[in-house]
Write a protein that holds these residues in place. Structure first.
Motif, short mmCIF file in Angstrom:
data_model
loop_
_atom_site.label_atom_id
_atom_site.label_comp_id
_atom_site.label_asym_id
_atom_site.label_seq_id
_atom_site.Cartn_x
_atom_site.Cartn_y
_atom_site.Cartn_z
N UNK A 153 41.62 58.85 -54.25
CA UNK A 153 42.85 59.31 -53.57
C UNK A 153 43.91 58.23 -53.58
N UNK A 154 43.50 56.99 -53.37
CA UNK A 154 44.46 55.87 -53.38
C UNK A 154 45.11 55.74 -54.75
N UNK A 155 44.32 55.75 -55.81
CA UNK A 155 44.88 55.62 -57.15
C UNK A 155 45.79 56.80 -57.49
N UNK A 240 43.68 63.95 -48.82
CA UNK A 240 44.80 63.04 -48.59
C UNK A 240 44.30 61.81 -47.85
N UNK A 241 45.04 60.73 -48.00
CA UNK A 241 44.71 59.49 -47.28
C UNK A 241 45.27 59.55 -45.86
N UNK A 242 44.78 60.55 -45.13
CA UNK A 242 45.23 60.70 -43.75
C UNK A 242 44.22 60.02 -42.82
N UNK A 243 44.72 59.42 -41.77
CA UNK A 243 43.84 58.68 -40.86
C UNK A 243 43.97 59.22 -39.45
N UNK A 244 42.87 59.10 -38.73
CA UNK A 244 42.83 59.42 -37.31
C UNK A 244 42.23 58.20 -36.61
N UNK A 245 43.00 57.60 -35.75
CA UNK A 245 42.55 56.36 -35.11
C UNK A 245 41.33 56.62 -34.22
N UNK A 418 51.88 49.49 -50.00
CA UNK A 418 51.20 48.80 -48.90
C UNK A 418 50.70 49.79 -47.86
N UNK A 419 51.50 50.84 -47.63
CA UNK A 419 51.07 51.85 -46.68
C UNK A 419 49.84 52.60 -47.19
N UNK A 420 49.84 52.94 -48.47
CA UNK A 420 48.67 53.61 -49.06
C UNK A 420 47.44 52.71 -48.97
N UNK A 421 47.63 51.43 -49.28
CA UNK A 421 46.52 50.49 -49.22
C UNK A 421 46.02 50.34 -47.79
N UNK A 426 41.80 51.45 -43.87
CA UNK A 426 41.36 51.97 -42.57
C UNK A 426 40.23 52.98 -42.75
N UNK A 427 40.37 53.87 -43.74
CA UNK A 427 39.33 54.87 -43.98
C UNK A 427 38.02 54.19 -44.42
N UNK A 428 38.14 53.17 -45.25
CA UNK A 428 36.95 52.42 -45.67
C UNK A 428 36.33 51.71 -44.47
N UNK A 429 37.18 51.14 -43.61
CA UNK A 429 36.68 50.44 -42.43
C UNK A 429 35.94 51.41 -41.50
#
Length: 457
Positions: A153-155, A240-245, A418-421, A426-429
């Protein structure tokens, strides 16, 4: 997604363990679907990952050892036969020379100094340890698949960013060339626009290369075997590279990890099995007693009248005992070895606990860092977009140079990447934290019962 993953893995744990016992081969690989989601990628990995298949083979091996250990508690049945012939005066010392003997013997172990009972307990513990080994492999595979999918997704997102950047640079070049024809800008601005467009293409090429590599790494993670009819096919990856804290307490996470990590449970069972192994070896100090029953049929040769006697048969039942009163301290040596293996297992367990604690601390620290990067990147993107808008307006009214516009655009592209990275990190973490604290939710009891020949495994 998490809840479906829980159900998928739980179903897999219970159902797939039947296959190792029954001696199944590797499942027939499925073709690459037109659309790939994180969920069906994990489903595919659960059935085809080489790591998981190897763990299932280890369970098959352990099951064979269990059958071997149980066989010592069951009676054995053997059939033997012999034929002999004596010549010369040797028959003087043996009035009857056996011609042939057929013997059917049954033997049942009655006492072995506790060796049989302890051996069964040791194998039972090793069986449960093998199940936790499978659980470890499943959790590690799920973590790996998630990280590889996020990398795709990042690429893919970076490709979109670079393509949009090139399209905007092309439009800007066309606009500047049009203004150059009217004399509004100099040839220097046209050259700068062309150089900027050319400099943007390597980033797109690199992004496409990263995407192809990420797809290959995901195939490896899920155990995909390339099909001849799908050599060049590239599916659509949905997501998508969506995150939920999420917030994690260090103390609670540490306690959860020590209670739920399968590596710890596996090592605890191995320590228990090695303790039973000491009792198995110490049984060598005690006698062994077997119940033996035998049925013989024989025919003998009578040298007095040179005739064969009629076959005779009969039963024999008795007890046999064997006690190695002195074995040259061989048993003592084996006991010392077993105690050393037990101590090594205990040290490995302590080391594993420490490793788990460090892994939890590192994962939470990386999650905090990734969370801060996400917040910072989001703010920078908003500022870069506003800066580019102002730079374009100032350039078109002649209040700034084209170089200022290019600099603002470069800053925006960098901030978007940088935002994508940051989102990817965060998702990897999160995936690493869930793996570290045992939150994959694919746990099962070591003595889970499924449909197998022996009611176990």
């Amino acid at each position: 997604m998490t809840m479906r993953c829980i159900g998928t893995i739980t179903t897999f744990i219970v159902s797939s363990l039947v296959l190792p016992v029954m001696g199944s081969d590797r499942p027939e690989p499925m073709s690459m679907p037109d659309e790939v989601t994180l969920e069906n990628a994990m489903d595919y990995a659960l059935q085809n990952s080489f790591t998981i298949l190897q763990a299932k083979e280890r369970i098959k091996e352990r099951y064979g050892l269990i059958l071997e250990a149980r066989s010592e508690t069951l009676p054995t049945l053997s059939l033997g036969a012999s034929i002999s012939d004596q010549q010369g005066d040797l028959t003087f010392f043996q009035p009857h020379s056996d011609d042939w003997v057929v013997s059917l013997q049954i033997r049942q172990a009655l006492y072995g100094g506790g060796r049989l009972r302890s051996g069964l307990r040791a194998q039972d513990l090793q069986e449960q340890a093998a199940l936790y080994d499978l659980q470890t492999s499943v959790e590690a595979t799920i973590q790996n698949v998630r990280i590889r999918f996020y990398a795709i997704l990042l690429a893919r997102e970076r490709i979109e960013v670079e393509e949009q950047n090139i399209e905007l640079l092309k439009e800007q070049l066309a606009n500047i060339e049009s203004r150059f024809e009217t004399g509004s800008v100099s040839n220097f601005d046209v050259l700068q626009a062309k150089v900027s467009l050319a400099n943007a293409k390597p980033a797109l090429i690199q992004a496409k290369s990263d995407f192809r590599i990420s797809v290959t790494e995901l195939k490896q993670a899920v155990g995909y075997v390339k099909q001849q009819d799908h050599v060049t096919k590239l599916p659509n990856f949905v997501g998508e590279l969506e995150i939920v804290k999420k917030n994690y307490s260090l103390l609670d996470s540490m306690m959860q990890a020590l209670q739920q990590r399968p590596e710890l449970k596996q090592q605890e069972l191995i320590v228990g099995a090695r303790a039973e192994g000491i009792r198995v070896i110490k049984a060598g100090y005690w006698p062994k007693v077997d119940l033996v029953g035998r049925y013989d049929m024989r025919r003998s040769f009578a040298p007095i009248d040179n005739t064969f006697e009629q076959p005779v048969d009969g039963w024999f039942v008795g007890l046999e005992s064997n006690w190695n009163i002195w074995d040259g301290r061989a048993t003592k040596g084996r006991v010392i070895q077993a105690k050393s293996r037990l101590r090594q297992g205990e040290l490995t367990l302590d080391e594993t606990r420490l490793s788990v604690e460090i892994e939890v601390r590192r994962a939470l620290s990386e999650l905090d860092r990734a969370s801060e990067l996400v917040d910072a990147a989001l703010q920078v993107v908003e500022q870069a977009e506003e800066a580019l808008r102002l730079a374009n307006e100032l350039y078109y009214v002649g209040s700034s140079t084209f170089l200022d516009t290019l600099q603002a655009r470069t800053s925006l592209i960098e901030s978007r990447n940088n935002q994508l990275q940051a989102n990817y990190s965060y998702l990897v973490a999160i995936a690493n934290v869930q793996r570290a604290v045992g939150e994959t939710k694919c746990r099962f009891d070591g003595d889970v019962l499924v449909n197998s020949p022996q009611g176990r495994l």
